[in-house]
Motif scaffolding. Structure first.
Motif, mmCIF file in Angstrom:
data_model
loop_
_atom_site.group_PDB
_atom_site.id
_atom_site.type_symbol
_atom_site.label_atom_id
_atom_site.label_comp_id
_atom_site.label_asym_id
_atom_site.label_seq_id
_atom_site.Cartn_x
_atom_site.Cartn_y
_atom_site.Cartn_z
ATOM 1 N N ARG A 170 -5.152 -0.359 -2.436
ATOM 2 C CA ARG A 170 -4.672 -1.174 -1.318
ATOM 3 C C ARG A 170 -3.748 -2.277 -1.839
ATOM 4 O O ARG A 170 -4.058 -2.967 -2.803
ATOM 5 C CB ARG A 170 -5.844 -1.803 -0.582
ATOM 6 C CG ARG A 170 -5.427 -2.584 0.686
ATOM 7 C CD ARG A 170 -6.651 -3.003 1.484
ATOM 8 N NE ARG A 170 -7.413 -4.051 0.813
ATOM 9 C CZ ARG A 170 -8.593 -4.496 1.250
ATOM 10 N NH1 ARG A 170 -9.134 -3.949 2.343
ATOM 11 N NH2 ARG A 170 -9.235 -5.444 0.608
ATOM 12 N N GLU A 223 -8.222 -2.469 -5.334
ATOM 13 C CA GLU A 223 -7.139 -3.375 -4.977
ATOM 14 C C GLU A 223 -6.753 -4.155 -6.225
ATOM 15 O O GLU A 223 -7.601 -4.511 -7.036
ATOM 16 C CB GLU A 223 -7.597 -4.333 -3.878
ATOM 17 C CG GLU A 223 -6.532 -5.321 -3.424
ATOM 18 C CD GLU A 223 -7.064 -6.256 -2.348
ATOM 19 O OE1 GLU A 223 -6.284 -6.656 -1.471
ATOM 20 O OE2 GLU A 223 -8.274 -6.572 -2.398
ATOM 21 N N THR A 273 0.847 -1.185 0.000
ATOM 22 C CA THR A 273 0.000 0.000 0.000
ATOM 23 C C THR A 273 0.886 1.239 0.000
ATOM 24 O O THR A 273 1.768 1.384 0.851
ATOM 25 C CB THR A 273 -0.904 0.020 1.243
ATOM 26 O OG1 THR A 273 -1.744 -1.145 1.220
ATOM 27 C CG2 THR A 273 -1.766 1.265 1.260
ATOM 28 N N PHE A 320 -10.249 2.556 0.948
ATOM 29 C CA PHE A 320 -9.551 2.479 -0.335
ATOM 30 C C PHE A 320 -10.584 2.483 -1.463
ATOM 31 O O PHE A 320 -11.766 2.217 -1.245
ATOM 32 C CB PHE A 320 -8.709 1.193 -0.424
ATOM 33 C CG PHE A 320 -7.639 1.097 0.620
ATOM 34 C CD1 PHE A 320 -6.368 1.597 0.374
ATOM 35 C CD2 PHE A 320 -7.894 0.503 1.850
ATOM 36 C CE1 PHE A 320 -5.364 1.500 1.335
ATOM 37 C CE2 PHE A 320 -6.910 0.414 2.813
ATOM 38 C CZ PHE A 320 -5.641 0.903 2.558
ATOM 39 N N LEU A 362 -3.447 8.168 2.026
ATOM 40 C CA LEU A 362 -3.583 7.003 1.164
ATOM 41 C C LEU A 362 -3.691 7.423 -0.289
ATOM 42 O O LEU A 362 -4.249 8.465 -0.616
ATOM 43 C CB LEU A 362 -4.817 6.193 1.555
ATOM 44 C CG LEU A 362 -4.810 5.550 2.951
ATOM 45 C CD1 LEU A 362 -6.167 4.935 3.246
ATOM 46 C CD2 LEU A 362 -3.720 4.503 3.046
#
Length: 995
Positions: A687, A742, A667, A739, A683
């Motif tokens: 992820r 992914e 991440t 998030f 962030l």
């Protein structure tokens, strides 16, 4: 007692007659050497027409017993011309064998330390010789030499800017989000082929529209362009996993193995060549056919009056021709020398290329220095060194998509012939009256340069542990380093129209990038050969490999420049980005090859890799391979006295991998500053996944090879099924996770294809020879499993046409909004995958005159053409008033395309078929006989000629060239066009001297 006497008598008779039998055998002995004086070990010596034979030992010595003389002995060895020698009596017969370039071309890679005769290969491995690469005309870059020359490769020029920017895709789509370009190996060294953006998107805002791929639109070069084509001896292309499995986790997109030229023992030879010429645009679209009424209807009364005045004054300007109409000067210089003795051989070369582009202030310059050495320290110990230093410099202008109206192409779409954009006597450019930038000012004042210093070095040691009559053991150690520094400089002075603060500009921008890239690779192998008494050869190889990859890229964006300073410290605002990427891979390789008298050849092996790029770095990923080839002519099918000289059936299976993209495992966080000035991290939205694994390609290949009329005609056909499992995709996450998405393994992609090749020599006599080569191939892809929701990707949205990943459909289908949508809400309008591609290669030689040309035909395959839409929106399209699109026959093409915006994307999807005269060359050679005693007879030959690239082009595509990609070559989604740098044709004159 009588019985014992009987046997004793037989024994005495046998002992008496034995010398007579021995005497009746005629022993022929001798030594086999090369033209340079080196011994030729393990050469075959066969009594012609029989199975009686032997091989030379490590020192090239042989002994063969024959029943009768005279006799004909056949001497053959891989890499040498076969010799038939008549022997009239027993005794000593020494043989000198000449190296055969044709024979060397017929060797293909089967292992990391071994090769095999092509006639015994179970894979459809394509090979290109030095003549194939540069024999017709020097290609602009090494990958540009691959066009149309073998089946299975789609080569696409992403931009017409000088200095590269090509993509090579082997046997269709191999990934959606990971690597799609083949692995390049040069003399055993893993070399980088990245395209590193220069940061133009900071100014162009290319990521601000319907695409997030900002840097991919920067029109970057690709680093394989650094390799000098004139240095190449041959190229082998492992097109799929069945052949490329030996390279494991980096080979899913195929492998291109490049071998550079080596020295030959003997007198030192020199080669010099000089080429000069020019480049010009393949196709300019022209200007709309304006008249006063059309200008009035589109732009209003003031524009109509300006048009009439400019027309009367003769001041209308074709700005397309003003920008793209240059004839760039080309100079290519090469010099090499090679030679040596039986112990040490060398090849040294220097080249300098200087090519101007069709746009002023663009060009490409490259200097390459090469030194290759081979030294045999002992009969059992050999060292090889390959070294190459390259300096390259490219200036590529400011093109492709933008969302700020600043690139040259975008500005040109809003430019009319009566607009006054030329600089005055003081060099001052007026502002564009209806655009945010003046394209002539941008062309002349913006800098977009890239400088590269690169060093590639590789070394190999071969040590013969043991050489016996029927077995040998060899140690091969290999190491390599590819290291380069790339500096990019993009400078937008504050005087530009779009940089002036009054126009909302940033008062000057300087973007400076610096990349340091290093690749190290080490490997060691043991190769054991064993031949049984019944002609079965076993070749075993085992080895270890290690590769390290280290890249550090820094980019500084500076705005608010002081005066005309370019230093980033002389700026009001400075931002810094850095990307560091390190990776280490280790693995092993084991393979067994079994050859039964060249009749049946079977291979099986496995590659095991572990990598720091996966969640469990010490876990091995295994890639097996197996193949078998049947040479049916060796079984008596065809052969002597029949038209069929070769008939081989083959089958192969293999697996290879593809690494997860950078950032998939961990991440990532970015820096952040709160409103009260507190520093922190935030962030990035994606992820990391510790469970992410390699994409795995599994390929099954079947084929047949035929030789007719003593191999004057050769046919080859291959069918393959290639499946990519554990497809790496992006999966959406619920907002509650913190998030947005992914990266996961969540799909399967399959390619099926057919490849056909023909090579023939229809005519061959003392004065004239005609060589013909034809290749044809077709590939289709399908998403056979998708574990995430279908998604659009690779373009600017369904309104304009986009690619869509959906189970049961092609991986490169193009969809959009339309009047007849399917269940998914979109209508399918095309596919970027061609229906087929074909290359036709002809070489004619009449005495000392050579004519060679290559045609390439790409049938089908669609592009998303947005250049036409942009010119339509500005009323400047060259076919704006032509009526051939509107089914009702009412609207001109420009108004019709605009009318479809928001209702159907069909009009933006165009057929990208073409037929090209890709290469042509005409040369005349003056040999030593014609030259007589010039310079004391030192000159061996002089070659003069002329050549061209892309001289004839036939297509209906409504833009500069159907071969284009706004997003570069880093994905399978090529063919999106937004105001590119147009493609070029090249004309060259050549002089070559060998002495």
């Amino acid at each position: 007692m009588k019985q014992n006497n009987f046997y004793r008598g037989r024994l005495l008779l046998f002992l008496f007659l034995l010398p007579c039998f021995v005497f009746a055998q005629n022993a022929i002995t001798g030594k086999v050497t090369s033209e340079g004086g080196e011994t030729v070990p393990f050469a075959n010596v066969i009594e012609k027409g029989t199975t009686n034979g032997t091989t030379t030992d490590i020192d090239g010595n042989y002994t063969i017993n024959v029943a009768n003389v005279p006799v004909t002995l056949v001497f053959s060895s891989l890499g040498y011309t076969t010799i038939e020698q008549s022997v009239s009596s027993a005794g000593t017969v020494n043989i000198t064998m000449a190296e055969s370039a044709q024979a060397l071309d017929e060797v293909v890679i089967t292992g990391l330390a071994t090769s095999i005769k092509r006639t015994n290969s179970a894979n459809a491995v394509a090979s290109l010789s030095a003549e194939d690469i540069t024999g017709k005309t020097p290609p602009p870059t090494l990958d540009g030499a691959l066009y149309g020359k073998f089946a299975g490769a789609v080569v696409n020029q992403n931009s017409g800017a000088p200095g590269g920017g090509l993509s090579v895709k082997l046997r269709g789509a191999t990934s959606i989000n990971s690597n799609v370009q083949p692995l390049y190996i040069v003399d055993g060294v893993y070399v980088d082929n990245s395209s590193i953006a220069s940061g133009l998107s900071f100014v162009s805002a290319s990521a601000a529209g319907g695409s997030t791929q900002g840097d991919a639109q920067d029109n970057a070069t690709n680093r394989i362009a650094d390799i000098n084509p004139e240095d190449i001896a041959n190229i082998e292309i492992l097109k799929g996993a069945s052949a490329a499995a030996i390279y494991g986790s980096r080979a899913a997109a195929g492998v291109v193995i490049i071998t550079t030229k080596r020295g030959k023992a003997g007198e030192t030879k020199f080669k010099f060549s000089q080429s000069v010429g020019w480049t010009e645009a393949i196709n300019l679209l022209g200007v709309r056919d304006y008249n006063r009424q059309r200008v009035l209807d589109t732009f209003g009364e003031d524009a109509a009056n300006d048009f009439v005045n400019a027309q009367n004054n003769g001041t209308l300007v074709d700005y397309e021709n003003e920008i793209f109409g240059e004839k760039g000067f080309i100079r290519l210089t090469n010099f090499s020398m090679s030679g040596g003795d039986s112990k040490t051989k060398f090849f040294a070369g220097v080249s300098h290329n200087n090519e101007e582009g069709i746009v002023r202030n663009t060009g490409y310059e490259k200097t390459s220095l090469r030194l290759n050495l081979d030294h045999r320290a002992k009969d059992w110990l050999k060292f090889s060194l390959s070294s190459n230093y390259i300096y390259s410099s490219s200036d590529r202008g400011f093109f492709n998509n933008d969302n700020s109206g600043t690139t040259i192409g975008i500005a040109l779409t809003a430019t009319r012939p009566w607009d006054n954009l030329l600089a005055n006597a003081n060099g001052i450019y007026p502002d564009h009256p209806n655009n945010s930038s003046n394209p002539l000012q941008t062309r002349d004042l913006v800098t977009n340069s890239e400088r590269v210093n690169r060093f590639i070095i590789g070394g190999t040691m071969n040590l013969d542990f043991y050489r016996g009559d029927n077995s040998s053991l060899e140690l091969v150690l290999r190491g390599g380093l590819d290291m380069y520094g790339q500096q990019s400089r993009a400078f937008f002075p504050k005087g530009l129209q779009f940089q002036k603060p009054v126009n909302g500009g940033l008062n000057g921008v300087s973007v400076q990038g610096d990349t340091q890239n290093k690749i190290y690779n080490l490997s060691g192998f043991l190769v054991h050969n064993f031949t049984t008494n019944n002609d079965i050869n076993f070749r075993t190889q085992v080895g270890l490999t290690n590769e390290r990859f280290d890249r550090d890229t820094k980019r500084i964006n500076a705005t608010g420049l002081v005066a005309s300073e370019t230093n980033v410290d002389q700026a009001a605002n400075v931002g810094v980005n850095q990307i560091r990427d390190k990776q280490e891979d280790a693995g092993f390789f084991a393979q067994e090859e079994i050859n039964f008298d060249d009749k049946v050849i079977a291979t099986f092996g496995v590659r095991g890799d572990q990598s720091s790029r996966t969640g469990i770095p010490d876990q091995f990923n295994y890639y097996p391979k197996a193949s078998v080839a049947f040479n049916l002519t060796e079984f008596g099918i065809g052969g002597d006295g029949t038209a069929l000289s070769q008939f081989k059936l083959r089958a192969a299976y293999g697996e290879a991998g593809n690494f997860p993209p950078r950032g998939a495992l961990f991440t990532s966080y970015g820096g952040a500053v709160t409103s009260d000035g507190v520093l922190g991290i935030s962030l990035q939205g994606v992820r990391g996944s510790k469970d992410i694994n390699f994409e795995r390609q599994k390929e099954l290949e079947f084929g047949a090879d035929f030789g007719l009329f003593e191999d004057r005609v050769n046919l080859s056909g291959t069918y393959y099924i290639k499946t990519i499992d554990d497809l790496i995709l992006q999966s959406a996450l619920p907002p509650s996770s913190g998030f947005t998405s992914e990266i996961v393994n969540a799909g399967e992609l399959q390619n099926k294809g057919i490849e056909l090749s023909l090579s023939a020599t229809p005519v061959s006599n003392d004065n004239f020879q005609w060589d013909l080569g034809v290749n044809w191939f077709k590939n289709t892809s399908e998403i056979t499993r998708l574990d995430v929701d279908p998604f659009n990707v690779g373009a600017f949205g369904a309104t304009l046409g986009t690619y869509r990943i959906e189970e049961g459909f092609s991986a490169t289908q193009i969809v959009g909004i339309g009047p007849n949508p399917g269940p998914n809400g979109f209508q399918v309008f095309g596919d970027a995958e061609p229906d087929f591609q074909m290359g036709i290669n002809n070489n004619f030689k009449y005495k000392n005159l050579d004519l060679a040309f290559l045609w390439q035909w790409k049938k089908g395959g669609d592009n998303i053409n947005l250049t036409a839409l942009l010119t339509d929106l500005n009323g400047t399209s060259h076919d704006y008033d032509t009526i051939d699109l509107d089914p009702e026959g009412q609207l001109g093409n420009g108004p019709y395309r605009v009318s479809q915006l928001g209702s159907s994307a069909e009009v933006f999807v165009e057929d990208a078929s073409y037929v090209r005269l890709r290469e042509v060359g005409l040369y005349y050679t003056l040999d030593s006989n014609a030259l007589g005693g010039v310079i004391g007879g030192a000159i061996d030959s002089v070659r003069i000629g002329l050549s061209g690239t892309n001289l004839l082009n036939f297509f209906d595509y409504n833009s500069y060239d159907p071969e284009v990609s706004n997003f570069g070559g880093g994905s399978i989604f090529t063919g999106v066009e937004v105001t590119p740098f147009p493609s070029s044709k090249r004309y060259l004159f050549h002089l070559g001297v060998n002495f």
